[in-house]
Design a protein around this motif. Sequence first.
Motif, PDB file in Angstrom:
ATOM      1  N   VAL A  50      50.743  34.462  32.301  1.00  6.40           N
ATOM      2  CA  VAL A  50      51.152  35.785  32.949  1.00  6.40           C
ATOM      3  C   VAL A  50      52.314  35.959  33.264  1.00  6.40           C
ATOM      4  O   VAL A  50      53.309  37.123  32.530  1.00  6.40           O
ATOM      5  N   PRO A  51      53.069  35.238  34.175  1.00  9.89           N
ATOM      6  CA  PRO A  51      54.416  35.387  34.651  1.00  9.89           C
ATOM      7  C   PRO A  51      55.645  35.646  33.466  1.00  9.89           C
ATOM      8  O   PRO A  51      56.461  36.100  33.435  1.00  9.89           O
ATOM      9  N   THR A  52      55.013  34.625  32.276  1.00  9.45           N
ATOM     10  CA  THR A  52      56.156  34.531  31.293  1.00  9.45           C
ATOM     11  C   THR A  52      55.994  35.210  30.017  1.00  9.45           C
ATOM     12  O   THR A  52      56.782  35.064  29.340  1.00  9.45           O
ATOM     13  N   ALA A  53      54.737  35.822  29.977  1.00  7.76           N
ATOM     14  CA  ALA A  53      54.522  36.147  28.534  1.00  7.76           C
ATOM     15  C   ALA A  53      54.351  37.773  28.539  1.00  7.76           C
ATOM     16  O   ALA A  53      53.456  38.257  29.245  1.00  7.76           O
ATOM     17  N   ALA A  54      54.829  38.394  27.505  1.00  9.92           N
ATOM     18  CA  ALA A  54      54.615  39.778  27.547  1.00  9.92           C
ATOM     19  C   ALA A  54      53.551  40.107  26.456  1.00  9.92           C
ATOM     20  O   ALA A  54      52.882  39.211  25.942  1.00  9.92           O
ATOM     21  N   GLY A  55      53.213  41.102  26.304  1.00  9.96           N
ATOM     22  CA  GLY A  55      51.947  41.697  25.491  1.00  9.96           C
ATOM     23  C   GLY A  55      52.248  41.415  24.145  1.00  9.96           C
ATOM     24  O   GLY A  55      51.291  40.948  23.469  1.00  9.96           O
ATOM     25  N   LYS A  56      53.337  41.086  23.443  1.00  8.91           N
ATOM     26  CA  LYS A  56      53.622  40.767  22.327  1.00  8.91           C
ATOM     27  C   LYS A  56      53.192  39.503  22.026  1.00  8.91           C
ATOM     28  O   LYS A  56      52.631  38.852  21.020  1.00  8.91           O
ATOM     29  N   VAL A  57      53.490  38.465  23.226  1.00 11.93           N
ATOM     30  CA  VAL A  57      52.992  37.017  23.016  1.00 11.93           C
ATOM     31  C   VAL A  57      51.559  37.047  22.821  1.00 11.93           C
ATOM     32  O   VAL A  57      51.218  36.049  22.106  1.00 11.93           O
ATOM     33  N   PHE A  58      50.828  37.675  23.711  1.00 14.51           N
ATOM     34  CA  PHE A  58      49.547  37.768  23.727  1.00 14.51           C
ATOM     35  C   PHE A  58      49.006  38.227  22.422  1.00 14.51           C
ATOM     36  O   PHE A  58      47.696  37.398  22.036  1.00 14.51           O
ATOM     37  N   CYS A  59      49.382  39.275  21.739  1.00 11.40           N
ATOM     38  CA  CYS A  59      48.952  39.646  20.229  1.00 11.40           C
ATOM     39  C   CYS A  59      49.134  38.529  19.659  1.00 11.40           C
ATOM     40  O   CYS A  59      48.498  38.304  18.544  1.00 11.40           O
ATOM     41  N   ALA A  60      50.494  37.934  19.664  1.00 15.10           N
ATOM     42  CA  ALA A  60      50.714  36.886  18.582  1.00 15.10           C
ATOM     43  C   ALA A  60      49.687  35.538  18.689  1.00 15.10           C
ATOM     44  O   ALA A  60      49.259  35.197  17.747  1.00 15.10           O
ATOM     45  N   GLN A  61      49.470  35.385  20.100  1.00 19.22           N
ATOM     46  CA  GLN A  61      48.580  34.237  20.353  1.00 19.22           C
ATOM     47  C   GLN A  61      47.239  34.566  19.770  1.00 19.22           C
ATOM     48  O   GLN A  61      46.567  33.884  19.295  1.00 19.22           O
ATOM     49  N   HIS A  62      46.724  35.832  20.031  1.00 24.88           N
ATOM     50  CA  HIS A  62      45.598  36.162  19.608  1.00 24.88           C
ATOM     51  C   HIS A  62      45.457  36.276  17.970  1.00 24.88           C
ATOM     52  O   HIS A  62      44.345  35.747  17.465  1.00 24.88           O
ATOM     53  N   GLN A  63      46.357  36.617  17.236  1.00 26.87           N
ATOM     54  CA  GLN A  63      46.551  36.596  15.543  1.00 26.87           C
ATOM     55  C   GLN A  63      46.588  34.933  15.415  1.00 26.87           C
ATOM     56  O   GLN A  63      45.577  34.882  14.315  1.00 26.87           O
ATOM     57  N   SER A  64      47.337  34.231  15.945  1.00 27.95           N
ATOM     58  CA  SER A  64      47.278  32.763  15.708  1.00 27.95           C
ATOM     59  C   SER A  64      45.937  32.294  15.914  1.00 27.95           C
ATOM     60  O   SER A  64      45.310  31.590  14.796  1.00 27.95           O
ATOM     61  N   ALA A  65      45.062  32.471  16.929  1.00 26.26           N
ATOM     62  CA  ALA A  65      43.810  31.859  17.013  1.00 26.26           C
ATOM     63  C   ALA A  65      43.023  32.568  16.050  1.00 26.26           C
ATOM     64  O   ALA A  65      42.161  31.702  15.523  1.00 26.26           O
ATOM     65  N   PHE A  66      43.058  33.749  15.776  1.00 29.08           N
ATOM     66  CA  PHE A  66      42.128  34.362  14.707  1.00 29.08           C
ATOM     67  C   PHE A  66      42.430  33.802  13.422  1.00 29.08           C
ATOM     68  O   PHE A  66      41.375  33.284  12.703  1.00 29.08           O
ATOM     69  N   ASP A  67      43.593  33.606  13.034  1.00 30.25           N
ATOM     70  CA  ASP A  67      43.833  32.787  11.848  1.00 30.25           C
ATOM     71  C   ASP A  67      43.418  31.542  11.606  1.00 30.25           C
ATOM     72  O   ASP A  67      43.006  30.884  10.939  1.00 30.25           O
ATOM     73  N   GLY A  68      43.403  30.646  12.950  1.00 38.86           N
ATOM     74  CA  GLY A  68      42.971  29.301  12.967  1.00 38.86           C
ATOM     75  C   GLY A  68      41.403  29.142  12.757  1.00 38.86           C
ATOM     76  O   GLY A  68      40.957  28.338  12.261  1.00 38.86           O
ATOM     77  N   VAL A  69      40.658  30.175  13.548  1.00 36.80           N
ATOM     78  CA  VAL A  69      39.117  30.480  13.186  1.00 36.80           C
ATOM     79  C   VAL A  69      38.882  30.674  11.681  1.00 36.80           C
ATOM     80  O   VAL A  69      37.978  30.253  11.162  1.00 36.80           O
ATOM     81  N   GLN A  70      39.556  31.661  11.340  1.00 37.71           N
ATOM     82  CA  GLN A  70      39.414  32.057  10.002  1.00 37.71           C
ATOM     83  C   GLN A  70      39.645  30.885   8.645  1.00 37.71           C
ATOM     84  O   GLN A  70      38.610  30.668   7.897  1.00 37.71           O
ATOM     85  N   THR A  71      40.532  30.067   9.150  1.00 40.57           N
ATOM     86  CA  THR A  71      40.823  28.830   8.081  1.00 40.57           C
ATOM     87  C   THR A  71      39.836  27.959   8.330  1.00 40.57           C
ATOM     88  O   THR A  71      39.297  27.380   7.226  1.00 40.57           O
ATOM     89  N   MET A  72      39.108  27.543   9.448  1.00 40.34           N
ATOM     90  CA  MET A  72      38.224  26.707   9.720  1.00 40.34           C
ATOM     91  C   MET A  72      36.868  27.158   8.975  1.00 40.34           C
ATOM     92  O   MET A  72      36.234  26.439   8.363  1.00 40.34           O
TER      93      MET A  72
END
Length: 141
Positions: A50-72
């Motif tokens: 939270v102290p170092t990450a903005a909303g865009k970082v969380f959105c990118a992290q969420h998309q990356s996680a989704f892509d990883g799940v979809q790939t699996m």
Amino acid sequence: MSLQRILMPVDLAYPEVVKREVEMALKLIAEKGVIDMLYVDEARVHRSMVPTAAGKVFCAQHQSAFDGVQTMLEQLVPKAHRGKSIVRNGVVFDEVVLQAKQSGVDAIVMASAKPKLRSYLLGSNAAKVVRHAPCSVFVVR
């Protein structure tokens, strides 16, 4: 036993464990049943970013996680049994139980590590899901 919908919580860091989960789920699932994969991101819960990450970082992290799940899902689950790729934010056991209720799944298939002393004192995610899930839970070691 033939289940129509199985929820499978996954840890993207351990694809070999997910493979074992899929093998178990495929033994349980009906001919036209589907497997939904769920990843729970705990970053916001523990406020570690939270102290170092903005909303865009969380959105990118969420998309990356989704892509990883979809790939699996695409690599490990036969096309006929592929359900949804789901990413939730929160505490793992809470989010697994909530998703199981929302999706109306017949069962949850999840992995559990061999318990350590800490697990005996605090309880593992799998143990908490087993106690609170609205359906059967199959635990793969």
